[in-house]
Write a protein that holds these residues in place. Structure first.
Motif, mmCIF file in Angstrom:
data_model
loop_
_atom_site.group_PDB
_atom_site.id
_atom_site.type_symbol
_atom_site.label_atom_id
_atom_site.label_comp_id
_atom_site.label_asym_id
_atom_site.label_seq_id
_atom_site.Cartn_x
_atom_site.Cartn_y
_atom_site.Cartn_z
ATOM 1 N N TYR A 149 -0.447 -1.487 -3.697
ATOM 2 C CA TYR A 149 -1.070 -1.725 -4.997
ATOM 3 C C TYR A 149 -0.006 -2.001 -6.056
ATOM 4 C CZ TYR A 149 -3.915 -0.853 -9.173
ATOM 5 O OH TYR A 149 -4.553 -0.970 -10.368
ATOM 6 N N ARG A 150 1.071 -1.238 -6.003
ATOM 7 C CA ARG A 150 2.154 -1.432 -6.982
ATOM 8 C C ARG A 150 2.938 -2.707 -6.702
ATOM 9 N NH1 ARG A 150 0.733 3.654 -6.751
ATOM 10 N NH2 ARG A 150 0.930 4.996 -8.606
ATOM 11 N N ASN A 151 3.069 -3.094 -5.437
ATOM 12 C CA ASN A 151 3.690 -4.391 -5.147
ATOM 13 C C ASN A 151 2.975 -5.504 -5.909
ATOM 14 O OD1 ASN A 151 4.279 -3.435 -1.733
ATOM 15 N ND2 ASN A 151 5.858 -3.864 -3.262
ATOM 16 N N VAL A 152 1.660 -5.421 -5.960
ATOM 17 C CA VAL A 152 0.877 -6.445 -6.651
ATOM 18 C C VAL A 152 1.033 -6.323 -8.167
ATOM 19 C CG1 VAL A 152 -1.445 -7.360 -7.029
ATOM 20 C CG2 VAL A 152 -0.746 -6.641 -4.737
ATOM 21 N N LEU A 153 1.071 -5.089 -8.681
ATOM 22 C CA LEU A 153 1.275 -4.903 -10.111
ATOM 23 C C LEU A 153 2.627 -5.455 -10.561
ATOM 24 C CD1 LEU A 153 -0.053 -1.288 -10.848
ATOM 25 C CD2 LEU A 153 -1.199 -3.462 -11.264
ATOM 26 N N LEU A 154 3.641 -5.273 -9.737
ATOM 27 C CA LEU A 154 4.982 -5.746 -10.077
ATOM 28 C C LEU A 154 5.136 -7.251 -9.888
ATOM 29 C CD1 LEU A 154 5.565 -2.672 -10.003
ATOM 30 C CD2 LEU A 154 7.729 -3.191 -8.880
ATOM 31 N N SER A 155 4.259 -7.857 -9.085
ATOM 32 C CA SER A 155 4.379 -9.276 -8.764
ATOM 33 C C SER A 155 4.313 -10.140 -10.021
ATOM 34 C CB SER A 155 3.260 -9.697 -7.802
ATOM 35 O OG SER A 155 3.346 -11.065 -7.500
ATOM 36 N N GLY A 156 5.301 -11.009 -10.188
ATOM 37 C CA GLY A 156 5.342 -11.876 -11.346
ATOM 38 C C GLY A 156 5.828 -11.195 -12.607
ATOM 39 N N VAL A 157 6.159 -9.908 -12.525
ATOM 40 C CA VAL A 157 6.644 -9.156 -13.683
ATOM 41 C C VAL A 157 8.123 -8.809 -13.519
ATOM 42 C CG1 VAL A 157 6.313 -7.124 -15.142
ATOM 43 C CG2 VAL A 157 4.346 -8.214 -14.050
ATOM 44 N N VAL A 158 8.484 -8.228 -12.377
ATOM 45 C CA VAL A 158 9.893 -7.984 -12.052
ATOM 46 C C VAL A 158 10.146 -8.499 -10.633
ATOM 47 C CG1 VAL A 158 10.092 -5.970 -13.556
ATOM 48 C CG2 VAL A 158 9.499 -5.644 -11.149
ATOM 49 N N PRO A 159 11.343 -8.994 -10.339
ATOM 50 C CA PRO A 159 11.643 -9.429 -8.968
ATOM 51 C C PRO A 159 11.577 -8.256 -7.993
ATOM 52 C CG PRO A 159 13.268 -10.302 -10.523
ATOM 53 C CD PRO A 159 12.456 -9.283 -11.268
ATOM 54 N N GLN A 160 11.035 -8.524 -6.803
ATOM 55 C CA GLN A 160 10.978 -7.532 -5.735
ATOM 56 C C GLN A 160 11.630 -8.109 -4.484
ATOM 57 O OE1 GLN A 160 7.035 -5.199 -5.535
ATOM 58 N NE2 GLN A 160 6.397 -7.129 -6.451
ATOM 59 N N ILE A 161 12.564 -7.350 -3.918
ATOM 60 C CA ILE A 161 13.277 -7.789 -2.724
ATOM 61 C C ILE A 161 13.135 -6.723 -1.648
ATOM 62 C CG2 ILE A 161 15.531 -8.405 -1.758
ATOM 63 C CD1 ILE A 161 16.378 -9.273 -4.559
ATOM 64 N N SER A 162 12.816 -7.148 -0.433
ATOM 65 C CA SER A 162 12.751 -6.245 0.720
ATOM 66 C C SER A 162 13.886 -6.575 1.686
ATOM 67 C CB SER A 162 11.411 -6.381 1.452
ATOM 68 O OG SER A 162 10.338 -6.022 0.610
ATOM 69 N N VAL A 163 14.570 -5.552 2.159
ATOM 70 C CA VAL A 163 15.602 -5.706 3.181
ATOM 71 C C VAL A 163 15.092 -5.047 4.453
ATOM 72 C CG1 VAL A 163 17.987 -5.223 3.843
ATOM 73 C CG2 VAL A 163 17.437 -5.715 1.456
ATOM 74 N N ILE A 164 14.989 -5.813 5.532
ATOM 75 C CA ILE A 164 14.510 -5.283 6.806
ATOM 76 C C ILE A 164 15.747 -4.952 7.650
ATOM 77 C CG2 ILE A 164 12.971 -5.645 8.771
ATOM 78 C CD1 ILE A 164 11.613 -5.780 6.001
ATOM 79 N N ALA A 165 16.152 -3.674 7.600
ATOM 80 C CA ALA A 165 17.374 -3.229 8.262
ATOM 81 C C ALA A 165 17.088 -2.415 9.515
ATOM 82 C CB ALA A 165 18.221 -2.409 7.300
ATOM 83 N N GLY A 166 15.824 -2.317 9.880
ATOM 84 C CA GLY A 166 15.399 -1.564 11.060
ATOM 85 C C GLY A 166 13.957 -1.915 11.350
ATOM 86 N N PRO A 167 13.240 -1.072 12.085
ATOM 87 C CA PRO A 167 11.836 -1.363 12.380
ATOM 88 C C PRO A 167 10.990 -1.390 11.107
ATOM 89 C CG PRO A 167 12.683 0.417 13.778
ATOM 90 C CD PRO A 167 13.710 0.173 12.734
ATOM 91 N N CYS A 168 10.026 -2.299 11.074
ATOM 92 C CA CYS A 168 9.051 -2.368 9.980
ATOM 93 C C CYS A 168 7.752 -2.834 10.625
ATOM 94 C CB CYS A 168 9.526 -3.314 8.894
ATOM 95 S SG CYS A 168 8.458 -3.325 7.444
ATOM 96 N N ALA A 169 6.953 -1.877 11.095
ATOM 97 C CA ALA A 169 5.844 -2.211 11.984
ATOM 98 C C ALA A 169 4.496 -1.819 11.397
ATOM 99 C CB ALA A 169 6.040 -1.518 13.329
ATOM 100 N N GLY A 170 3.458 -2.459 11.921
ATOM 101 C CA GLY A 170 2.102 -2.130 11.538
ATOM 102 C C GLY A 170 1.838 -2.444 10.080
ATOM 103 N N GLY A 171 1.047 -1.570 9.454
ATOM 104 C CA GLY A 171 0.708 -1.769 8.046
ATOM 105 C C GLY A 171 1.909 -1.798 7.144
ATOM 106 N N ALA A 172 3.013 -1.156 7.564
ATOM 107 C CA ALA A 172 4.224 -1.125 6.736
ATOM 108 C C ALA A 172 4.748 -2.519 6.444
ATOM 109 C CB ALA A 172 5.303 -0.298 7.435
#
Length: 516
Positions: A149-172
């Protein structure tokens, strides 16, 4: 304050900083990976990290969890500086219960995202987790929901960057997909919704974790991942470099690199020899981009996906710009489903964060074919048209060689809101290529001619002289200028300076977020 109390706090912090303990840290290091705090240290300016919620603990008592101590609940959160600018960062700690997400850890991430929204600062999430903590059941799922929900609130307001440095599975995996950019580490990071075991049970397909969710799958085929890094430190360096092109929020401008101002923006004769005269001969559009941007510094986005279009960030006269360019070296630079989606998403991001757009055009049209039509080329192509037309940032277009049919319009023509459109003297602006047009318009004459080859050549020359050149469009005001290739960089630099103060009023619409 008594010395004992100070000593107790120092000892508590020291223990918590070790996460899952020395044995778990050594196990992570033996795999060539890094701990959550080590990654944060690599990402932020030296000695600027201030950790929040270090002492948070889970409250689950089921399945023996009441006997488990999970330092910081496997989630390291806090704030620091990148090149002197404030950034909020969360990093999952795989040494603590495999970095699984529980209610407390999720709440820490949510509070950090709220702070990023309040202060107008970028948010960076370093993912390395075994997924939702099964023992906490719906509480863990609720935690993920709050993050989405907060990812969407932040979208277009502040830049968001994800770093995939290990497993990121399912809903995550949906949280990174809701952010602006994803950086994945080769061999260490994987993203997928359904794991290999379940896929085998349901479909009978056998696939490895790397085949399913590694960089080949997500950067080359699906286009989910925007950048690929060979190591953890390289990924974090990429995140820093990316932020250097971006403003901290949507009410600011990107930082101006003063050292690049007014440097080498005169005529560059090397432009004159980059493009072959034959419109069918390919060339690498990167060669033009590198000469346009300051110091040939171009950060390409989704380099391995939909290679027929190039998108990325550069600077021109010190100012950040977003570049969209057809790539004649791949599929002749044609627009198709994937390239339309790739470009549209990038345009929307730049528009949200006040980054001017430069479009370099050499496009033969939209991709024909049954697969493209069934796949929804009309729907996907419309996303590109919508993105360009709705963008209110400065928009500059240079037609390098071909601009045919609907793709001429789709690549930010003057009618789609481009502020300045220029063409090189060899550019062909037409409904279709000369060969197709001649076959359609003069088919009978060619068929009845004694020397069909000579007649075809004659008609091609006539068509190109009358229609397939930039001067017809220039005479009718559809483009602003026909420029010498050598003047391309200086033309764009001057345009950028003049339109830096651009303001554009649009019809009022219900306020909403920039769509992903």
């Amino acid at each position: 304050m008594s010395k004992d109390k100070i000593k107790d706090l120092v000892e508590l912090r020291s223990r918590l900083y070790k996460g899952g303990g020395d044995a778990q840290i050594e196990k992570v290091h033996s795999q060539g990976k890094y701990t959550a705090r080590e990654r944060i240290g690599m990402f932020l300016d030296e000695d600027t990290f201030q950790e929040d919620f270090l002492m948070v603990q889970h409250r689950c008592s089921d399945f023996g969890m009441d006997k488990k101590d999970l330092p910081a609940d496997g989630m390291v959160t806090g704030m620091g500086l990148v090149d002197g600018r404030s950034v909020f960062v969360a990093s999952q700690d795989f040494t603590v219960n495999a970095g699984t997400m529980g209610e407390a850890g999720a709440r820490k991430a949510q509070e950090l995202m709220d702070a990023a929204l309040k202060t107008g600062s970028p948010f960076v999430f370093i993912n390395d987790s075994g997924g939702a903590r099964v023992q906490e059941g719906v509480s863990a799922l609720s935690g993920y929901g709050g993050i989405f929900y907060r990812n969407v609130l932040l979208s277009g307001v502040v830049p968001q960057i994800s770093v995939i440095a290990g497993p990121c599975a399912g809903g995550a995996a949906y949280s990174p997909a809701l952010t602006d950019f994803i950086i994945q580490v080769q061999r260490e990071g994987q993203m997928y919704i359904t794991g290999p075991k379940i896929i085998k049970e349901v479909t009978g397909e056998e696939v490895s974790l790397e085949q399913l969710g590694g960089v080949d799958a997500q950067a080359h085929y699906s286009g989910v991942v925007h950048f690929v890094a060979k190591s953890g430190p390289e990924a974090l360096g990429l995140a820093r470099r990316l932020l250097s092109f971006l403003p901290s929020n949507n009410s600011e401008e990107a930082p101006i690199m003063e050292e690049s101002r007014n440097s080498s923006i005169g005529p560059d004769e090397s432009f004159n020899f980059l493009v072959p005269d034959d419109p069918k001969v390919p060339y690498d559009m990167h060669e033009i981009i590198w000469r346009i941007v300051d110091n040939a510094d171009f950060l390409e986005v989704q380099e391995n996906f939909a290679k027929n279009i190039i998108v990325g960030f550069g600077r021109l006269n010190g100012r950040s710009v977003g570049i969209i360019a057809n790539q004649p070296a791949f599929k002749a630079g044609v627009l198709d489903i994937d390239s339309s989606d790739k470009a549209a998403r990038f345009i929307r991001f730049c528009n949200a964060f006040n980054i001017p757009l430069i479009t370099l055009v050499d496009v033969p049209g939209f991709m024909p074919g049954v697969d493209q039509e069934y796949g929804g080329i009309i729907r996907h192509g419309a996303k590109l048209l919508f993105a360009y037309a709705s963008a209110t940032v400065p928009k500059f277009t240079v037609i390098i060689r071909k601009a045919y049919g609907g793709a001429y319009i789709g690549m930010c023509s003057k009618e789609m809101g481009a502020d300045r459109v220029a063409a090189w003297p060899g550019a062909e602006i037409a409904v279709m290529g000369a060969e197709g047009a001649v076959s359609l318009l003069y088919g009978k004459e060619i068929k009845n001619a004694e020397d069909k080859a000579a007649e075809t050549k004659k008609r091609l020359e006539e068509y190109r002289e009358l229609f397939a050149n930039p001067y017809v469009a220039a005479k009718r005001g559809y483009i602003h200028n026909v420029i010498l290739p050598a003047d391309t960089r200086s033309y764009l630099a001057a345009s950028l300076e003049m339109y830096a103060s651009k303001r554009e009023i649009r019809p009022y619409k219900k306020h909403g977020l920039i769509p992903l």
